[in-house]
Motif scaffolding. Structure first.
Motif, mmCIF file in Angstrom:
data_model
loop_
_atom_site.group_PDB
_atom_site.id
_atom_site.type_symbol
_atom_site.label_atom_id
_atom_site.label_comp_id
_atom_site.label_asym_id
_atom_site.label_seq_id
_atom_site.Cartn_x
_atom_site.Cartn_y
_atom_site.Cartn_z
ATOM 1 N N PHE A 125 109.134 117.226 9.264
ATOM 2 C CA PHE A 125 110.330 118.012 8.927
ATOM 3 C C PHE A 125 109.981 119.299 8.202
ATOM 4 C CE2 PHE A 125 109.076 114.933 5.881
ATOM 5 C CZ PHE A 125 109.022 115.671 4.716
ATOM 6 N N GLY A 177 101.031 123.882 1.142
ATOM 7 C CA GLY A 177 99.789 123.139 0.929
ATOM 8 C C GLY A 177 99.951 121.861 0.137
ATOM 9 N N GLU A 178 98.886 121.067 0.136
ATOM 10 C CA GLU A 178 98.860 119.810 -0.612
ATOM 11 C C GLU A 178 97.920 120.002 -1.807
ATOM 12 O OE1 GLU A 178 100.305 116.771 -0.941
ATOM 13 O OE2 GLU A 178 98.816 116.621 -2.528
ATOM 14 N N SER A 209 103.511 118.484 -7.147
ATOM 15 C CA SER A 209 104.136 117.651 -6.126
ATOM 16 C C SER A 209 103.104 117.259 -5.082
ATOM 17 C CB SER A 209 105.284 118.429 -5.465
ATOM 18 O OG SER A 209 105.893 117.630 -4.471
ATOM 19 N N THR A 210 103.075 115.961 -4.747
ATOM 20 C CA THR A 210 102.131 115.506 -3.727
ATOM 21 C C THR A 210 102.848 114.645 -2.698
ATOM 22 O OG1 THR A 210 100.113 114.226 -3.294
ATOM 23 C CG2 THR A 210 101.464 113.511 -5.165
ATOM 24 N N SER A 231 106.637 113.294 -2.875
ATOM 25 C CA SER A 231 107.474 113.518 -1.695
ATOM 26 C C SER A 231 107.595 112.196 -0.948
ATOM 27 C CB SER A 231 106.843 114.596 -0.809
ATOM 28 O OG SER A 231 106.866 115.830 -1.483
ATOM 29 N N HIS A 233 110.675 110.470 0.597
ATOM 30 C CA HIS A 233 111.437 110.730 1.822
ATOM 31 C C HIS A 233 111.817 109.528 2.672
ATOM 32 C CE1 HIS A 233 110.661 114.786 0.765
ATOM 33 N NE2 HIS A 233 109.443 114.855 1.248
ATOM 34 N N GLU A 274 111.028 112.970 -4.492
ATOM 35 C CA GLU A 274 111.793 113.874 -3.641
ATOM 36 C C GLU A 274 112.152 113.135 -2.355
ATOM 37 O OE1 GLU A 274 108.355 116.238 -4.598
ATOM 38 O OE2 GLU A 274 109.599 118.007 -4.201
ATOM 39 N N PHE A 307 118.171 118.669 3.861
ATOM 40 C CA PHE A 307 117.154 119.217 4.776
ATOM 41 C C PHE A 307 117.419 120.702 5.048
ATOM 42 C CE2 PHE A 307 116.163 120.160 9.313
ATOM 43 C CZ PHE A 307 114.783 120.189 9.181
ATOM 44 N N ASN A 308 116.399 121.493 4.871
ATOM 45 C CA ASN A 308 116.509 122.918 5.178
ATOM 46 C C ASN A 308 115.988 123.175 6.584
ATOM 47 O OD1 ASN A 308 117.487 123.942 2.600
ATOM 48 N ND2 ASN A 308 115.506 123.279 1.816
ATOM 49 N N CYS A 351 112.884 124.848 0.233
ATOM 50 C CA CYS A 351 111.874 123.802 0.424
ATOM 51 C C CYS A 351 111.563 123.619 1.897
ATOM 52 C CB CYS A 351 112.366 122.448 -0.074
ATOM 53 S SG CYS A 351 112.868 122.404 -1.778
ATOM 54 N N GLY A 352 110.293 123.633 2.227
ATOM 55 C CA GLY A 352 109.890 123.306 3.582
ATOM 56 C C GLY A 352 110.044 124.434 4.576
HETATM 57 N N1 SAH Z 1 102.368 118.897 -0.126
HETATM 58 C C1 SAH Z 1 103.093 118.735 -1.376
HETATM 59 C C2 SAH Z 1 103.622 120.042 -1.919
HETATM 60 C C3 SAH Z 1 104.727 120.681 -1.085
HETATM 61 S S1 SAH Z 1 106.227 120.444 -1.913
HETATM 62 C C4 SAH Z 1 104.177 117.714 -1.176
HETATM 63 O O1 SAH Z 1 104.406 117.295 -0.042
HETATM 64 O O2 SAH Z 1 104.779 117.280 -2.138
HETATM 65 C C5 SAH Z 1 107.429 120.897 -0.761
HETATM 66 C C6 SAH Z 1 108.582 119.927 -0.798
HETATM 67 O O3 SAH Z 1 109.573 120.328 0.166
HETATM 68 C C7 SAH Z 1 108.156 118.549 -0.411
HETATM 69 O O4 SAH Z 1 108.875 117.582 -1.123
HETATM 70 C C8 SAH Z 1 108.545 118.531 1.042
HETATM 71 O O5 SAH Z 1 108.614 117.239 1.519
HETATM 72 C C9 SAH Z 1 109.861 119.246 1.006
HETATM 73 N N2 SAH Z 1 110.264 119.748 2.314
HETATM 74 C C10 SAH Z 1 109.484 120.072 3.345
HETATM 75 N N3 SAH Z 1 110.198 120.516 4.396
HETATM 76 C C11 SAH Z 1 111.487 120.459 4.014
HETATM 77 C C12 SAH Z 1 112.704 120.838 4.654
HETATM 78 N N4 SAH Z 1 112.709 121.339 5.876
HETATM 79 N N5 SAH Z 1 113.853 120.673 3.964
HETATM 80 C C13 SAH Z 1 113.840 120.203 2.704
HETATM 81 N N6 SAH Z 1 112.713 119.862 2.044
HETATM 82 C C14 SAH Z 1 111.540 119.984 2.694
#
Ligand code: SAH
Length: 380
Positions: A125, A177-178, A209-210, A231, A233, A274, A307-308, A351-352
């Motif tokens: 996503f 990134g992670e 955030s991981t 994260s 989900h 998250e 969700f974005n 986000c994302g």
């Molecule tokens: N890799 C790390 C750092 C990125 S944080 C991690 O996954 O935590 C970015 C956050 O945005 C994460 O929680 C990710 O899952 C969320 N994210 C990614 N795509 C998204 C989307 N399309 N809509 C909403 N949140 C999203």
């Protein structure tokens, strides 16, 4: 000497800075003091050149400028959202581009910092996961994002802002990134960001955030000591395996055990989980109940993230009523479950949505259409 070959002093730990100074002949008994003077110039004053570091003698300044650079990276694009969110596209070299986002809120401001160019995790996503080129950012490149943001927000002393209140009060490693795949550089950079004689963002106001790199979580607690966000989900492995493929390596049970063991965990220092709300995928009442069962015992807050959308994304955002039903169940079980207001969607800063490739431009034409469809079912 070739300018490009000069080493930057940004991003070095204090020890690293002292070593560099020793390397150009600064005596050991002096290096601590010189490092402190430089530290103040770089991280309190925001210096971008050595000439104005008047606490240092002129010949020493000249020597420093012959050996070292303090240049800021190039800002390729700066955008401001209708809601005040700001996004900077920063270039560290040819094709090495990342995005940094500033989110102003009442009484606080959060800077969302990237740790890698692109990402290897391929969460289904997330837009960043579709970017090909991946490399770790150096500590200098991570710290530079904060320096660039402070430049643009005019947040250095004497930069012309009238107010003395800080704009960047919080830092989240939630950009591209992670971070736990780039552990050493992220650790060093966050050490600099939290240093009380420099940028001074306290570790309580820094969140890493991981997606769940389980073996690195204890080290993050011990060596970085920031707040932790996961994260998550999904509450079941079958779903999480698809959304966050890393789950196949480190399934939910192991991930949550690492959270229970996270050093310093308490009700005052909760872990943030998250949870992106995907229509028909992970948003049922049964999912919410399962999530609550999983949490059992962990001091946690659960951030529900609508969700974005991004061009070509295979999912839709849950209906608003469904997000509220989900939040209610989590909340009644005793966990804070705020729904994160999407910020900066109009500039693809939410986000994302971060992605720095030129592919984005081609795709952005499709976005207008997608947005209008998606926003129709959402409160603004
Ligand atoms: N890799 C790390 C750092 C990125 S944080 C991690 O996954 O935590 C970015 C956050 O945005 C994460 O929680 C990710 O899952 C969320 N994210 C990614 N795509 C998204 C989307 N399309 N809509 C909403 N949140 C999203």
């Amino acid at each position: 000497m070739n300018v490009a070959a000069k080493k930057t002093l940004i991003g070095l730990t204090r020890e690293g800075l002292k070593r560099e100074l020793a390397g150009i002949g600064v005596e050991a008994r002096q290096s601590g003091m010189r490092a402190s003077q430089l530290w103040n110039a770089l991280y309190v004053q925001g210096a971008t050149s050595f000439d104005r570091m008047t606490t240092l003698a002129k010949p020493f300044r000249n020597e420093l400028s012959k050996q070292f650079a303090l240049d800021r990276p190039e800002v390729v694009a700066a955008q401001t959202s209708s809601d005040g969110t700001r996004k900077w596209l920063i270039r560290f070299g040819p094709g090495i581009e990342i995005e940094t986002v500033f989110i102003p809120e009442e009484g606080r401001g959060t800077l969302c910092v990237s740790s890698q160019v692109g990402c290897t995790l391929n969460c289904r996503f997330c837009h960043t996961g579709t970017q090909k080129l991946v490399r770790n950012l150096t500590s200098a490149e991570i710290v530079s994002q904060i320096l660039v943001a402070r430049d643009h927000l005019k947040e250095w002393p004497g930069a012309g802002r009238n107010s003395s209140t800080r704009q960047i009060t919080n830092v989240v490693m939630m950009g591209m990134g992670e971070p736990l795949y780039n552990f050493d550089n992220v650790r060093d950079a966050l050490g600099i960001v939290s240093d009380g004689e420099g940028l001074s963002v306290s570790k309580r106001r820094i969140t890493l955030s991981t997606a769940g790199v389980v073996p690195m979580i204890p080290r993050a607690g011990e060596e970085i000591g920031s707040m932790l966000a996961i994260s998550l989900h999904a509450a079941r492995d079958e779903i999480r395996d698809v959304l966050v493929p890393l789950n196949k390596k480190y399934p939910i049970k192991e991930l949550l055990q690492a959270c229970r063991d996270y050093p310093g965990l308490s009700n005052a220092r909760r872990i943030t989980f998250e949870y992106v709300m995907l229509k028909g995928i992970n948003d049922s009442a049964a999912d919410a109940k399962q999530l609550v069962r999983l949490m059992g015992g962990i001091p946690a807050k659960i951030n529900l993230i609508p969700f974005n959308p991004w061009p070509g994304a295979p999912y839709e955002c849950s209906d608003w009523e469904q997000i509220e039903i989900f939040g209610e169940i989590v909340n009644r079980a005793g966990y804070a479950s705020p729904i994160r207001t999407p910020r900066g969607r109009d500039i693809m800063a939410a986000c994302g949505q971060l992605k720095s490739e030129s592919v984005k431009q081609r795709a952005s034409a499709k976005l207008a259409e997608l947005r209008s469809r998606e926003l129709a079912g959402m409160p603004s």
